[in-house]
Design an enzyme around this catalytic site. Structure first.
Site, PDB file in Angstrom:
ATOM      1  N   THR A   1       3.389  -6.840   1.151  1.00  0.00           N
ATOM      2  CA  THR A   1       4.248  -7.682   1.970  1.00  0.00           C
ATOM      3  C   THR A   1       3.448  -8.229   3.150  1.00  0.00           C
ATOM      4  OG1 THR A   1       6.269  -6.515   1.349  1.00  0.00           O
ATOM      5  CG2 THR A   1       6.288  -7.681   3.450  1.00  0.00           C
TER       6      THR A   1
ATOM      7  N   GLN B   1       5.984 -10.187  -8.278  1.00  0.00           N
ATOM      8  CA  GLN B   1       6.753  -8.952  -8.171  1.00  0.00           C
ATOM      9  C   GLN B   1       8.184  -9.250  -7.738  1.00  0.00           C
ATOM     10  OE1 GLN B   1       6.695  -5.907  -4.982  1.00  0.00           O
ATOM     11  NE2 GLN B   1       5.743  -4.576  -6.507  1.00  0.00           N
TER      12      GLN B   1
ATOM     13  N   HIS C   1       9.873  -4.262  -9.480  1.00  0.00           N
ATOM     14  CA  HIS C   1       9.499  -3.282  -8.455  1.00  0.00           C
ATOM     15  C   HIS C   1      10.508  -2.134  -8.460  1.00  0.00           C
ATOM     16  CE1 HIS C   1       7.783  -1.475  -5.043  1.00  0.00           C
ATOM     17  NE2 HIS C   1       7.999  -2.379  -4.108  1.00  0.00           N
TER      18      HIS C   1
ATOM     19  N   ASN D   1       8.728   2.713  -4.116  1.00  0.00           N
ATOM     20  CA  ASN D   1       8.665   2.625  -2.656  1.00  0.00           C
ATOM     21  C   ASN D   1      10.011   2.554  -1.938  1.00  0.00           C
ATOM     22  OD1 ASN D   1       5.974   2.609  -3.260  1.00  0.00           O
ATOM     23  ND2 ASN D   1       5.550   0.570  -2.464  1.00  0.00           N
TER      24      ASN D   1
ATOM     25  N   TYR E   1      12.892   1.013  -2.687  1.00  0.00           N
ATOM     26  CA  TYR E   1      13.759  -0.158  -2.783  1.00  0.00           C
ATOM     27  C   TYR E   1      14.816   0.063  -3.867  1.00  0.00           C
ATOM     28  CZ  TYR E   1      10.271  -1.834   0.423  1.00  0.00           C
ATOM     29  OH  TYR E   1       9.444  -1.936   1.508  1.00  0.00           O
TER      30      TYR E   1
ATOM     31  N   ARG F   1       6.677  -1.326 -11.838  1.00  0.00           N
ATOM     32  CA  ARG F   1       5.983  -0.467 -10.879  1.00  0.00           C
ATOM     33  C   ARG F   1       6.883   0.690 -10.457  1.00  0.00           C
ATOM     34  NH1 ARG F   1       3.458  -1.241  -4.823  1.00  0.00           N
ATOM     35  NH2 ARG F   1       1.317  -0.694  -5.367  1.00  0.00           N
TER      36      ARG F   1
ATOM     37  N   ASN G   1      10.510   5.037   2.856  1.00  0.00           N
ATOM     38  CA  ASN G   1      11.857   4.506   3.056  1.00  0.00           C
ATOM     39  C   ASN G   1      12.934   5.574   2.866  1.00  0.00           C
ATOM     40  OD1 ASN G   1      11.435   1.802   3.899  1.00  0.00           O
ATOM     41  ND2 ASN G   1      10.938   1.205   1.799  1.00  0.00           N
TER      42      ASN G   1
ATOM     43  N   GLY H   1      -4.877  -2.220  -2.714  1.00  0.00           N
ATOM     44  CA  GLY H   1      -4.092  -3.018  -1.788  1.00  0.00           C
ATOM     45  C   GLY H   1      -4.878  -3.513  -0.600  1.00  0.00           C
ATOM     46  N   ARG H   2      -4.942  -2.689   0.456  1.00  0.00           N
ATOM     47  CA  ARG H   2      -5.458  -3.172   1.743  1.00  0.00           C
ATOM     48  C   ARG H   2      -6.894  -3.679   1.700  1.00  0.00           C
ATOM     49  NH1 ARG H   2      -2.757   0.411   6.653  1.00  0.00           N
ATOM     50  NH2 ARG H   2      -0.600  -0.130   6.115  1.00  0.00           N
TER      51      ARG H   2
END
Length: 358
Positions: A26, A99, A176, A179, A181, A228, A236, A313-314
């Site tokens: 995000t 996604q 997705h 995580n 959601y 995923r 969360n 990712g990062r």
């Protein structure tokens, strides 16, 4: 060790140039109406050297939005803007999946149509605060979805997928289910206290993710669909005690669909091993923060059979040419956390490539 990270890979009908996946991240750079921007075109095109890009989470409906300035895929205007991104990535030889992310209770009335309550499997308020246009605000108690509404969201996932493939030009879509959601909220007993067919047993709690994925696969073809998941991830405010039972139900339900991949944000290694042994299609593993992003670590992830593709990712955030840098053993740029979520082009599309710093 024989190198496999930089070799081509056949992901179903799609040929990938290498086995490195850019994980979804995000970035909060879309317009207020969820329309991707010119800067997003540049951002994704810069990273087309990844074997596969999976975009940031993209809401399949206005109700699915969880944060400010996240992109959507439920209007023609959004799809047309995404088309500019997919064209730019394809022109550079890249492959890109969208996604599909419904945030569920990880939202706020200020982000919802008509300032309504966020929706969830059950009316269980998350602990903590959510980022809004007015800054951090306390989470609110969400509204529990009626059974018919759950069925409607399944249809919204399918329609968003169709828009992504037919209008926006994506190579595929990723559902997705990780995580914390909405699909993960259904999977976890701490957030799912339902008594209808979507609650109770592990099989019932897996039902929403399985139905949504099946609907997406029917809409666009299973060879264009990935999922995923993040076993045992508490992000969360997820409470999940029956990890092995739930993900056994998820994998056994997804396996017959013939999807192109399953993408695991790795939690307990034992769960990854069980998923690997029961999953016959491509397995992508994102080691998240458990491994430093080095060629050796990623090669080992592939070499020991835990994964067919490695997701990062990062490191991709700060290194648009990450594949090039890893191939050459070059030093990596370090990302600036203050610009990760929202802001200007600084810390978004201005990270230098190795050639620019030579």
């Amino acid at each position: 060790m024989t190198s496999t990270l930089f070799t081509p890979y056949s992901l179903g009908r799609i040929e990938l140039a290498n086995r490195l996946v850019m994980a979804p991240m995000t970035r909060n750079r879309a317009g207020a109406d969820g329309v991707p921007t010119d800067s997003m075109v540049t951002y994704y095109a810069q990273r087309a050297g990844a074997g596969l890009i999976v975009t940031e989470g993209t809401q399949p409906s206005a109700v699915g939005q969880g944060y400010p300035n996240t992109p959507g895929i439920h209007t023609a205007e959004q799809a047309a803007a995404w088309r500019r991104i997919t064209d730019a990535v394809h022109e550079r030889g890249g492959r890109i999946f969208l996604q599909l992310m419904h945030a569920g209770r990880i939202s706020h009335p200020s982000l919802q149509p008509g300032a309504g309550l966020p929706v969830a499997p059950s009316a269980v308020r998350p602990a903590g605060q959510v980022f809004t246009a007015e800054g951090l605000q306390d989470f609110v108690e969400p509204r529990a979805l009626e059974t018919a509404e759950v069925e409607q969201i399944v249809r919204e996932f399918a329609e968003a997928a169709r828009l992504a493939i037919e209008q926006a030009g994506f190579d595929g879509v990723e559902v997705h289910g990780a995580n914390g959601y909405l699909p993960h909220q259904f999977l976890a007993e701490g957030t799912n206290q339902r008594s209808d067919r979507y609650g109770g047993s592990a099989d019932n709690r897996a039902r929403f993710l399985l139905e949504a994925t099946a609907a997406v696969a029917e809409a666009v073809g299973a060879e264009r669909v990935g999922v995923r998941v993040s076993p045992a991830n508490t992000f969360n405010d997820i409470v999940e005690h029956e990890t092995e039972e739930v993900y056994a139900a998820v994998v056994s339900g997804l396996e017959p669909l013939g999807l192109t991949y399953l993408h695991v944000v790795e939690g307990p290694p034992s769960v990854t091993e069980k998923i690997r042994s029961n999953w016959s299609q491509t397995l992508i593993v994102n080691p998240a923060f458990s491994l430093e992003t080095t060629t050796g670590n990623l090669e080992a992830l592939l070499a020991d059979g835990r994964a067919d593709l490695a997701a990062v990712g990062r490191a991709f955030l700060a290194n648009p040419d990450l594949v090039h840098r890893l191939e050459r053993g070059a030093e990596l740029n370090v990302g600036d956390p203050s610009s990760f979520y929202g802001g200007t082009d600084a810390g978004y599309i201005d990270y230098p490539t190795l050639d620019q710093t030579a």
